[in-house]
Design a protein around this motif. Structure first.
Motif, PDB file in Angstrom:
ATOM      1  N   PHE A  55      11.118   7.060  -1.509  1.00  9.26           N
ATOM      2  CA  PHE A  55      10.138   6.276  -2.263  1.00  9.26           C
ATOM      3  C   PHE A  55      10.787   5.050  -2.895  1.00  9.26           C
ATOM      4  N   LEU A  56      11.886   5.241  -3.597  1.00 11.41           N
ATOM      5  CA  LEU A  56      12.549   4.129  -4.275  1.00 11.41           C
ATOM      6  C   LEU A  56      13.170   3.154  -3.279  1.00 11.41           C
ATOM      7  N   GLY A  57      13.683   3.668  -2.178  1.00 13.97           N
ATOM      8  CA  GLY A  57      14.276   2.792  -1.165  1.00 13.97           C
ATOM      9  C   GLY A  57      13.249   1.859  -0.554  1.00 13.97           C
ATOM     10  N   ARG A  58      12.046   2.362  -0.287  1.00 18.27           N
ATOM     11  CA  ARG A  58      10.999   1.502   0.270  1.00 18.27           C
ATOM     12  C   ARG A  58      10.509   0.486  -0.758  1.00 18.27           C
ATOM     13  N   LEU A  59      10.471   0.867  -2.020  1.00 18.03           N
ATOM     14  CA  LEU A  59      10.126  -0.115  -3.057  1.00 18.03           C
ATOM     15  C   LEU A  59      11.170  -1.228  -3.105  1.00 18.03           C
ATOM     16  N   ALA A  60      12.443  -0.854  -2.940  1.00 15.32           N
ATOM     17  CA  ALA A  60      13.512  -1.857  -2.925  1.00 15.32           C
ATOM     18  C   ALA A  60      13.380  -2.767  -1.711  1.00 15.32           C
ATOM     19  N   ASN A  61      12.978  -2.214  -0.567  1.00 16.75           N
ATOM     20  CA  ASN A  61      12.721  -3.051   0.607  1.00 16.75           C
ATOM     21  C   ASN A  61      11.644  -4.086   0.315  1.00 16.75           C
ATOM     22  N   SER A 112       4.094  -3.059   4.650  1.00 19.77           N
ATOM     23  CA  SER A 112       4.414  -1.789   5.311  1.00 19.77           C
ATOM     24  C   SER A 112       5.439  -0.985   4.513  1.00 19.77           C
ATOM     25  N   GLN A 113       6.267  -1.677   3.707  1.00 19.21           N
ATOM     26  CA  GLN A 113       7.221  -0.948   2.867  1.00 19.21           C
ATOM     27  C   GLN A 113       6.491  -0.043   1.884  1.00 19.21           C
ATOM     28  N   LEU A 114       5.372  -0.546   1.332  1.00 22.25           N
ATOM     29  CA  LEU A 114       4.602   0.245   0.374  1.00 22.25           C
ATOM     30  C   LEU A 114       3.852   1.372   1.071  1.00 22.25           C
ATOM     31  N   TYR A 115       3.393   1.118   2.294  1.00 24.43           N
ATOM     32  CA  TYR A 115       2.760   2.194   3.056  1.00 24.43           C
ATOM     33  C   TYR A 115       3.746   3.358   3.227  1.00 24.43           C
ATOM     34  N   GLU A 116       4.982   3.016   3.595  1.00 24.55           N
ATOM     35  CA  GLU A 116       5.995   4.044   3.812  1.00 24.55           C
ATOM     36  C   GLU A 116       6.379   4.725   2.498  1.00 24.55           C
ATOM     37  N   ALA A 117       6.451   3.948   1.410  1.00 26.71           N
ATOM     38  CA  ALA A 117       6.770   4.544   0.113  1.00 26.71           C
ATOM     39  C   ALA A 117       5.740   5.598  -0.269  1.00 26.71           C
ATOM     40  N   GLU A 146       5.928   8.542   2.968  1.00 25.62           N
ATOM     41  CA  GLU A 146       7.192   9.265   3.077  1.00 25.62           C
ATOM     42  C   GLU A 146       7.709   9.754   1.729  1.00 25.62           C
ATOM     43  N   GLY A 147       7.382   9.005   0.675  1.00 24.52           N
ATOM     44  CA  GLY A 147       7.892   9.354  -0.645  1.00 24.52           C
ATOM     45  C   GLY A 147       6.939  10.199  -1.454  1.00 24.52           C
ATOM     46  N   LEU A 148       5.857   9.598  -1.944  1.00 20.19           N
ATOM     47  CA  LEU A 148       4.941  10.302  -2.834  1.00 20.19           C
ATOM     48  C   LEU A 148       4.201  11.446  -2.143  1.00 20.19           C
ATOM     49  N   LEU A 149       3.541  11.138  -1.022  1.00 18.73           N
ATOM     50  CA  LEU A 149       2.713  12.161  -0.371  1.00 18.73           C
ATOM     51  C   LEU A 149       3.559  13.308   0.181  1.00 18.73           C
ATOM     52  N   LEU A 150       4.540  12.982   1.013  1.00 17.44           N
ATOM     53  CA  LEU A 150       5.373  14.021   1.616  1.00 17.44           C
ATOM     54  C   LEU A 150       6.157  14.776   0.551  1.00 17.44           C
ATOM     55  N   GLY A 151       6.708  14.045  -0.435  1.00 15.38           N
ATOM     56  CA  GLY A 151       7.452  14.703  -1.510  1.00 15.38           C
ATOM     57  C   GLY A 151       6.570  15.640  -2.311  1.00 15.38           C
ATOM     58  N   GLY A 152       5.347  15.202  -2.611  1.00 18.10           N
ATOM     59  CA  GLY A 152       4.419  16.052  -3.351  1.00 18.10           C
ATOM     60  C   GLY A 152       4.056  17.314  -2.588  1.00 18.10           C
ATOM     61  N   GLY A 211       6.753  15.648   9.035  1.00 20.05           N
ATOM     62  CA  GLY A 211       5.986  14.751   8.168  1.00 20.05           C
ATOM     63  C   GLY A 211       6.548  13.350   8.138  1.00 20.05           C
ATOM     64  N   TYR A 212       7.869  13.234   7.991  1.00 19.88           N
ATOM     65  CA  TYR A 212       8.475  11.898   7.997  1.00 19.88           C
ATOM     66  C   TYR A 212       8.287  11.229   9.351  1.00 19.88           C
ATOM     67  N   GLY A 213       8.546  11.981  10.415  1.00 17.30           N
ATOM     68  CA  GLY A 213       8.406  11.406  11.752  1.00 17.30           C
ATOM     69  C   GLY A 213       7.004  10.904  12.015  1.00 17.30           C
ATOM     70  N   ALA A 214       5.989  11.676  11.619  1.00 13.64           N
ATOM     71  CA  ALA A 214       4.601  11.269  11.833  1.00 13.64           C
ATOM     72  C   ALA A 214       4.256  10.039  11.003  1.00 13.64           C
ATOM     73  N   ALA A 215       4.707  10.013   9.737  1.00 17.49           N
ATOM     74  CA  ALA A 215       4.427   8.867   8.868  1.00 17.49           C
ATOM     75  C   ALA A 215       5.079   7.606   9.414  1.00 17.49           C
ATOM     76  N   ARG A 216       6.329   7.697   9.813  1.00 16.84           N
ATOM     77  CA  ARG A 216       7.043   6.535  10.340  1.00 16.84           C
ATOM     78  C   ARG A 216       6.428   6.069  11.655  1.00 16.84           C
ATOM     79  N   PHE A 217       6.058   7.013  12.516  1.00 19.37           N
ATOM     80  CA  PHE A 217       5.442   6.672  13.792  1.00 19.37           C
ATOM     81  C   PHE A 217       4.156   5.884  13.571  1.00 19.37           C
ATOM     82  N   ALA A 218       3.341   6.316  12.599  1.00 17.23           N
ATOM     83  CA  ALA A 218       2.064   5.656  12.328  1.00 17.23           C
ATOM     84  C   ALA A 218       2.262   4.263  11.748  1.00 17.23           C
ATOM     85  N   VAL A 219       3.170   4.135  10.784  1.00 17.98           N
ATOM     86  CA  VAL A 219       3.369   2.837  10.123  1.00 17.98           C
ATOM     87  C   VAL A 219       3.963   1.819  11.087  1.00 17.98           C
TER      88      VAL A 219
END
Length: 315
Positions: free
Chosen positions: A170-176, A215-220, A223-229, A254-262
């Motif tokens: 989550f934080l890494g994508r925000l930094a991106n 797209s960085q925020l989509y991934e955050a 991959e971060g909030l939704l998957l982590g939760g 979950g990560y693979g599916a999220a990244r594939f979609a984004v």
């Protein structure tokens, strides 16, 4: 993270645009990539948002993993996979795996020809260039070494590590996003962002200021909030840690599916873009294909699904 740094000056090309074009987009926030910098003995040292994201993400992940092993009732037979002190020891190897794996993954997956011609640039981490898939492989290898050395269950250790990865993602994508890198394809949606820099504003089919998918925020969020939760809920509320492999498999799939979609909305890597391949597909036939990010995500999805099925069958 891209190899070339982007300018922070919002210097858009002088092309005609309408008022509606200006309304249907969001301006890029005026946030410098450096939090602060100091000059010591003629050298400049700076703390960047990207570095801070790594540091805070790792610390939060360590806290999540430690909280899990401190609750025996979450684990099979009320026996945590390791003690809190061992989590701290494993943290060193995880950090090493993230850095080495992330860097070497970027070198091998995305720009092998460039780094083969400029091997010294591999060590220039401050220039950017990290691959999540390479970092994930590095963490897996580091975890395998640590568990083998201390004779700790491998699968349950993987569950614990995956449980703590979401904050860093989550934080890494925000930094991106703050770095104005890894932006998405052009869009006319109202939440499109006008990223600064000549590269971001090079949109041949757009008249006026070019807005792109954040797209960085989509991934955050995915991959971060939704998957982590979901993982936290599974571990604390559904007893998922009692089924070795379920958390790890869910993370991989979950990560693979999220990244594939984004990837469908993400700007392709420049090294794959050619006049005959404007979508930057790493593999394609007749204009249809997959980006490098999608190619690397497919094995994660497949392995994740396999691990989930195996964990449930052995429960």
């Amino acid at each position: 993270m891209g190899r070339e740094a982007l300018t922070r000056k919002v210097d858009f090309p002088a092309r005609p645009c309408s008022i509606s074009d200006m309304i249907a987009m969001l301006p890029f926030p005026d946030i410098a990539p450096e939090i602060f910098s100091v000059n010591l003995f003629g050298a400049t040292f700076a703390l960047r948002w990207y570095a801070l994201a790594y540091i805070v993400g790792i610390l939060l992940g360590w806290r999540v993993a430690t909280a899990a092993v401190k609750r025996p009732q979450l684990w099979r037979n009320d026996m945590p996979v390791m003690k809190p002190g061992q989590v701290e020891d494993l943290l060193f190897w995880v950090i090493l795996g993230v850095i080495l794996g992330g860097r070497l993954g970027y070198v091998l997956f995305y720009q092998p020809a460039y780094y083969l011609s400029n091997p010294a640039a591999i060590l220039q981490l401050w220039e950017g260039g990290m691959s999540f898939h390479g970092g994930a492989l590095g963490v897996i290898l580091a975890g395998l070494f640590y568990t083998w050395k201390h004779r700790i269950p491998i699968i349950s250790t993987g569950d614990m590590v995956c449980l703590g990865l979401a904050p860093g993602l989550f934080l890494g994508r925000l930094a991106n996003f703050i770095n104005a890198e890894l932006w998405g394809r052009p869009t006319d949606l109202p939440w499109g962002v006008a990223f600064p820099g000549e590269a971001a504003q090079f949109c041949p089919d757009v008249a006026g200021i070019c807005a792109r998918h954040p797209s960085q925020l989509y991934e955050a969020l995915l991959e971060g909030l939704l998957l982590g939760g979901v993982l936290i809920w599974m571990a604390w509320k559904r007893g998922a840690l009692k089924m070795p492999g379920l958390i790890g498999g869910t993370f991989l799939a979950g990560y693979g599916a999220a990244r594939f979609a984004v990837e469908f909305l993400r700007q392709p890597d420049a090294q794959f873009v050619t006049p005959g391949n404007p979508l930057g597909l790493a593999w394609h036939i007749g204009g249809w294909g997959l980006t490098m990010g999608q190619i690397l995500s497919l094995p994660m999805i497949a392995v994740g699904i396999f691990v989930i099925i195996r964990a449930r069958r052995q429960a």
